[in-house]
Scaffold this motif. Structure first.
Motif, PDB file in Angstrom:
ATOM      1  N   GLY A   1       0.800  -1.223   0.000  1.00  0.00           N
ATOM      2  CA  GLY A   1       0.000   0.000   0.000  1.00  0.00           C
ATOM      3  C   GLY A   1       0.827   1.264   0.000  1.00  0.00           C
ATOM      4  O   GLY A   1       0.295   2.353   0.252  1.00  0.00           O
ATOM      5  N   ALA A   2       2.111   1.153  -0.277  1.00  0.00           N
ATOM      6  CA  ALA A   2       2.984   2.324  -0.296  1.00  0.00           C
ATOM      7  C   ALA A   2       4.246   2.007  -1.083  1.00  0.00           C
ATOM      8  O   ALA A   2       4.556   0.845  -1.364  1.00  0.00           O
ATOM      9  CB  ALA A   2       3.336   2.760   1.128  1.00  0.00           C
ATOM     10  N   GLY A   3       4.961   3.058  -1.447  1.00  0.00           N
ATOM     11  CA  GLY A   3       6.248   2.927  -2.112  1.00  0.00           C
ATOM     12  C   GLY A   3       7.252   3.819  -1.432  1.00  0.00           C
ATOM     13  O   GLY A   3       6.899   4.636  -0.575  1.00  0.00           O
TER      14      GLY A   3
ATOM     15  N   LEU B   1      11.365   9.528   1.041  1.00  0.00           N
ATOM     16  CA  LEU B   1      10.024   9.722   1.590  1.00  0.00           C
ATOM     17  C   LEU B   1       9.091   8.604   1.131  1.00  0.00           C
ATOM     18  O   LEU B   1       9.236   8.047   0.051  1.00  0.00           O
ATOM     19  CB  LEU B   1       9.450  11.077   1.157  1.00  0.00           C
ATOM     20  N   LEU B   2       8.121   8.320   1.987  1.00  0.00           N
ATOM     21  CA  LEU B   2       7.085   7.329   1.694  1.00  0.00           C
ATOM     22  C   LEU B   2       5.996   7.983   0.851  1.00  0.00           C
ATOM     23  O   LEU B   2       5.679   9.159   1.036  1.00  0.00           O
ATOM     24  CB  LEU B   2       6.502   6.836   3.018  1.00  0.00           C
ATOM     25  N   TYR B   3       5.414   7.227  -0.075  1.00  0.00           N
ATOM     26  CA  TYR B   3       4.290   7.757  -0.849  1.00  0.00           C
ATOM     27  C   TYR B   3       3.222   6.674  -0.985  1.00  0.00           C
ATOM     28  O   TYR B   3       3.531   5.473  -1.007  1.00  0.00           O
ATOM     29  CB  TYR B   3       4.741   8.259  -2.228  1.00  0.00           C
ATOM     30  N   PRO B   4       1.952   7.069  -1.054  1.00  0.00           N
ATOM     31  CA  PRO B   4       0.866   6.076  -1.118  1.00  0.00           C
ATOM     32  C   PRO B   4       0.720   5.460  -2.502  1.00  0.00           C
ATOM     33  O   PRO B   4       0.957   6.107  -3.514  1.00  0.00           O
ATOM     34  CB  PRO B   4      -0.368   6.889  -0.743  1.00  0.00           C
ATOM     35  N   THR B   5       0.347   4.201  -2.528  1.00  0.00           N
ATOM     36  CA  THR B   5      -0.013   3.526  -3.782  1.00  0.00           C
ATOM     37  C   THR B   5      -1.429   2.978  -3.586  1.00  0.00           C
ATOM     38  O   THR B   5      -2.349   3.723  -3.353  1.00  0.00           O
ATOM     39  CB  THR B   5       0.993   2.398  -4.117  1.00  0.00           C
ATOM     40  N   SER B   6      -1.592   1.693  -3.691  1.00  0.00           N
ATOM     41  CA  SER B   6      -2.890   1.062  -3.413  1.00  0.00           C
ATOM     42  C   SER B   6      -2.636  -0.387  -3.031  1.00  0.00           C
ATOM     43  O   SER B   6      -1.562  -0.942  -3.284  1.00  0.00           O
ATOM     44  CB  SER B   6      -3.814   1.139  -4.633  1.00  0.00           C
ATOM     45  N   TYR B   7      -3.642  -1.007  -2.413  1.00  0.00           N
ATOM     46  CA  TYR B   7      -3.473  -2.397  -1.985  1.00  0.00           C
ATOM     47  C   TYR B   7      -3.366  -3.344  -3.175  1.00  0.00           C
ATOM     48  O   TYR B   7      -2.844  -4.450  -3.051  1.00  0.00           O
ATOM     49  CB  TYR B   7      -4.640  -2.812  -1.091  1.00  0.00           C
ATOM     50  N   SER B   8      -3.872  -2.906  -4.328  1.00  0.00           N
ATOM     51  CA  SER B   8      -3.799  -3.760  -5.516  1.00  0.00           C
ATOM     52  C   SER B   8      -2.449  -3.658  -6.222  1.00  0.00           C
ATOM     53  O   SER B   8      -2.144  -4.466  -7.092  1.00  0.00           O
ATOM     54  CB  SER B   8      -4.915  -3.383  -6.505  1.00  0.00           C
TER      55      SER B   8
ATOM     56  N   LEU C   1      10.756  17.781  12.032  1.00  0.00           N
ATOM     57  CA  LEU C   1       9.564  17.151  11.479  1.00  0.00           C
ATOM     58  C   LEU C   1       9.062  17.930  10.267  1.00  0.00           C
ATOM     59  O   LEU C   1       8.047  18.619  10.313  1.00  0.00           O
ATOM     60  CB  LEU C   1       8.480  17.050  12.567  1.00  0.00           C
ATOM     61  N   THR C   2       9.807  17.851   9.177  1.00  0.00           N
ATOM     62  CA  THR C   2       9.419  18.550   7.952  1.00  0.00           C
ATOM     63  C   THR C   2       8.515  17.682   7.098  1.00  0.00           C
ATOM     64  O   THR C   2       8.068  18.109   6.052  1.00  0.00           O
ATOM     65  CB  THR C   2      10.680  18.924   7.150  1.00  0.00           C
ATOM     66  N   ALA C   3       8.276  16.453   7.518  1.00  0.00           N
ATOM     67  CA  ALA C   3       7.429  15.539   6.759  1.00  0.00           C
ATOM     68  C   ALA C   3       6.438  14.875   7.709  1.00  0.00           C
ATOM     69  O   ALA C   3       6.641  14.819   8.921  1.00  0.00           O
ATOM     70  CB  ALA C   3       8.281  14.478   6.061  1.00  0.00           C
ATOM     71  N   THR C   4       5.366  14.390   7.135  1.00  0.00           N
ATOM     72  CA  THR C   4       4.378  13.648   7.912  1.00  0.00           C
ATOM     73  C   THR C   4       4.982  12.323   8.361  1.00  0.00           C
ATOM     74  O   THR C   4       5.665  11.639   7.596  1.00  0.00           O
ATOM     75  CB  THR C   4       3.129  13.373   7.057  1.00  0.00           C
ATOM     76  N   GLN C   5       4.737  11.960   9.612  1.00  0.00           N
ATOM     77  CA  GLN C   5       5.248  10.706  10.149  1.00  0.00           C
ATOM     78  C   GLN C   5       4.154   9.647  10.072  1.00  0.00           C
ATOM     79  O   GLN C   5       3.104   9.786  10.695  1.00  0.00           O
ATOM     80  CB  GLN C   5       5.719  10.894  11.593  1.00  0.00           C
ATOM     81  N   ILE C   6       4.414   8.592   9.304  1.00  0.00           N
ATOM     82  CA  ILE C   6       3.419   7.548   9.079  1.00  0.00           C
ATOM     83  C   ILE C   6       3.837   6.273   9.802  1.00  0.00           C
ATOM     84  O   ILE C   6       4.947   5.774   9.611  1.00  0.00           O
ATOM     85  CB  ILE C   6       3.248   7.251   7.570  1.00  0.00           C
TER      86      ILE C   6
ATOM     87  N   PRO D   1       8.889   8.696   7.231  1.00  0.00           N
ATOM     88  CA  PRO D   1       8.442  10.031   6.806  1.00  0.00           C
ATOM     89  C   PRO D   1       7.761   9.988   5.445  1.00  0.00           C
ATOM     90  O   PRO D   1       8.066   9.152   4.594  1.00  0.00           O
ATOM     91  CB  PRO D   1       9.753  10.818   6.743  1.00  0.00           C
ATOM     92  N   SER D   2       6.830  10.901   5.245  1.00  0.00           N
ATOM     93  CA  SER D   2       6.127  11.012   3.969  1.00  0.00           C
ATOM     94  C   SER D   2       5.871  12.481   3.649  1.00  0.00           C
ATOM     95  O   SER D   2       5.646  13.297   4.537  1.00  0.00           O
ATOM     96  CB  SER D   2       4.793  10.259   4.030  1.00  0.00           C
ATOM     97  N   SER D   3       5.887  12.804   2.357  1.00  0.00           N
ATOM     98  CA  SER D   3       5.582  14.170   1.922  1.00  0.00           C
ATOM     99  C   SER D   3       4.083  14.383   1.791  1.00  0.00           C
ATOM    100  O   SER D   3       3.629  15.507   1.594  1.00  0.00           O
ATOM    101  CB  SER D   3       6.263  14.456   0.571  1.00  0.00           C
ATOM    102  N   HIS D   4       3.302  13.309   1.890  1.00  0.00           N
ATOM    103  CA  HIS D   4       1.848  13.401   1.786  1.00  0.00           C
ATOM    104  C   HIS D   4       1.235  13.629   3.169  1.00  0.00           C
ATOM    105  O   HIS D   4       1.739  13.135   4.173  1.00  0.00           O
ATOM    106  CB  HIS D   4       1.270  12.137   1.157  1.00  0.00           C
ATOM    107  N   SER D   5       0.145  14.353   3.198  1.00  0.00           N
ATOM    108  CA  SER D   5      -0.502  14.697   4.467  1.00  0.00           C
ATOM    109  C   SER D   5      -1.238  13.495   5.050  1.00  0.00           C
ATOM    110  O   SER D   5      -1.475  12.489   4.368  1.00  0.00           O
ATOM    111  CB  SER D   5      -1.485  15.848   4.250  1.00  0.00           C
ATOM    112  N   ILE D   6      -1.613  13.643   6.299  1.00  0.00           N
ATOM    113  CA  ILE D   6      -2.370  12.588   6.974  1.00  0.00           C
ATOM    114  C   ILE D   6      -3.685  12.323   6.246  1.00  0.00           C
ATOM    115  O   ILE D   6      -4.129  11.174   6.132  1.00  0.00           O
ATOM    116  CB  ILE D   6      -2.654  12.987   8.434  1.00  0.00           C
ATOM    117  N   LEU D   7      -4.303  13.370   5.703  1.00  0.00           N
ATOM    118  CA  LEU D   7      -5.578  13.204   4.993  1.00  0.00           C
ATOM    119  C   LEU D   7      -5.415  12.313   3.766  1.00  0.00           C
ATOM    120  O   LEU D   7      -6.310  11.548   3.418  1.00  0.00           O
ATOM    121  CB  LEU D   7      -6.138  14.570   4.583  1.00  0.00           C
ATOM    122  N   GLN D   8      -4.268  12.421   3.101  1.00  0.00           N
ATOM    123  CA  GLN D   8      -4.019  11.598   1.917  1.00  0.00           C
ATOM    124  C   GLN D   8      -3.786  10.129   2.271  1.00  0.00           C
ATOM    125  O   GLN D   8      -3.885   9.259   1.423  1.00  0.00           O
ATOM    126  CB  GLN D   8      -2.826  12.154   1.132  1.00  0.00           C
ATOM    127  N   TRP D   9      -3.491   9.889   3.543  1.00  0.00           N
ATOM    128  CA  TRP D   9      -3.291   8.521   4.016  1.00  0.00           C
ATOM    129  C   TRP D   9      -4.523   7.999   4.756  1.00  0.00           C
ATOM    130  O   TRP D   9      -4.510   6.878   5.270  1.00  0.00           O
ATOM    131  CB  TRP D   9      -2.093   8.453   4.968  1.00  0.00           C
TER     132      TRP D   9
END
Length: 233
Positions: free
Chosen positions: A146-148, A155-162, A192-197, A215-223
């Motif tokens: 679910g991430a790359g 930084l971590l970025y979202p993908t999808s479970y598929s 803390l310049t990035a969102t902590q996931i 760490p991720s550059s995407h916000s909590i809402l995007q996760w």
């Protein structure tokens, strides 16, 4: 279980061809010490059991000494080659393996185990750096669900479970006293310049092992609708 301070001290002595102080205070080299103590016992047994037995035991001892000397050389070479990477898939109880690092770190510094956590750092595949100290450890053989991982931005970025599992670069786990750093206002913590996931870690059998924060550059809402996990390969 990871080696403790006494074991590490013995390993260092063996790699330097020294007799560990835990065994005996000696100025002789390791090979000479093994030969002396071994042949001394063979000589005493030989006098009791006859010359033929003494000759046979001497031959066996000589072979055993050679094996030990070669093993010591291998240990020395491995310590000089660079950092040691652990694969959690090699352990039947990986959670206990990770806990052993925290336990050794806490006991060496007389800190309650409940106050010790891991900082997690994703490292470069090309240049991981020197062998970690202060109880830190390198891990490999993990993948993201679910991430790359963006190796350029780290930084971590979202993908999808598929999406196919994403191979995670090696991790450096660094124990630290969370209570001490909290009292100091996080002086030693990274900015803390990035969102902590938080990414839970699971074994092949889907058993919970631990939880790492990346760490991720995407916000909590995007996760919000995607909870990334780490799986042991």
């Amino acid at each position: 279980r990871t080696p403790g301070p006494r074991t590490l001290s013995m390993m260092r002595d063996l790699s330097l061809n020294k007799v560990p102080d835990e065994w005996e205070k000696s100025t002789r080299g390791l090979g000479r010490w093994l030969s002396d103590i071994g042949f001394d016992r063979v000589d005493k047994l030989g006098k009791m059991m006859g010359a033929d037995v003494q000759s046979e035991m001497s031959g066996r001892l000589s072979s055993a000494t050679t094996v030990v000397t070669e093993a010591v050389s291998d240990v020395a070479a491995s310590l000089q080659q660079g950092p040691l990477f652990y694969s959690l898939s090699a352990f039947t109880r990986p959670a206990d393996f990770l806990l052993s690092f925290l336990y050794d770190w806490s006991t060496a510094r007389e800190v309650p185990l409940s106050d010790v956590q891991f900082k997690v750092k994703v490292i470069s595949l090309i240049s991981p750096g020197h062998s970690p100290d202060n109880g830190a450890a390198y891990l490999e053989g993990l993948e993201l669900i679910g991430a790359g991982w963006d190796s350029v931005k780290s930084l971590l970025y979202p993908t999808s479970y598929s999406s196919p599992p994403f191979p995670l670069p090696p991790l450096l786990l660094i124990p630290f006293n969370c209570q001490e750093e909290s009292a100091e206002g996080g002086r030693h913590l990274p900015q803390l310049t990035a969102t902590q996931i938080e990414c839970p870690v699971y074994s092949r059998n889907k058993d919970f092992v631990s939880s790492f924060i990346l760490p991720s550059s995407h916000s909590i809402l995007q996760w919000a609708h995607l909870k990334p996990t780490i799986r042991i390969v």
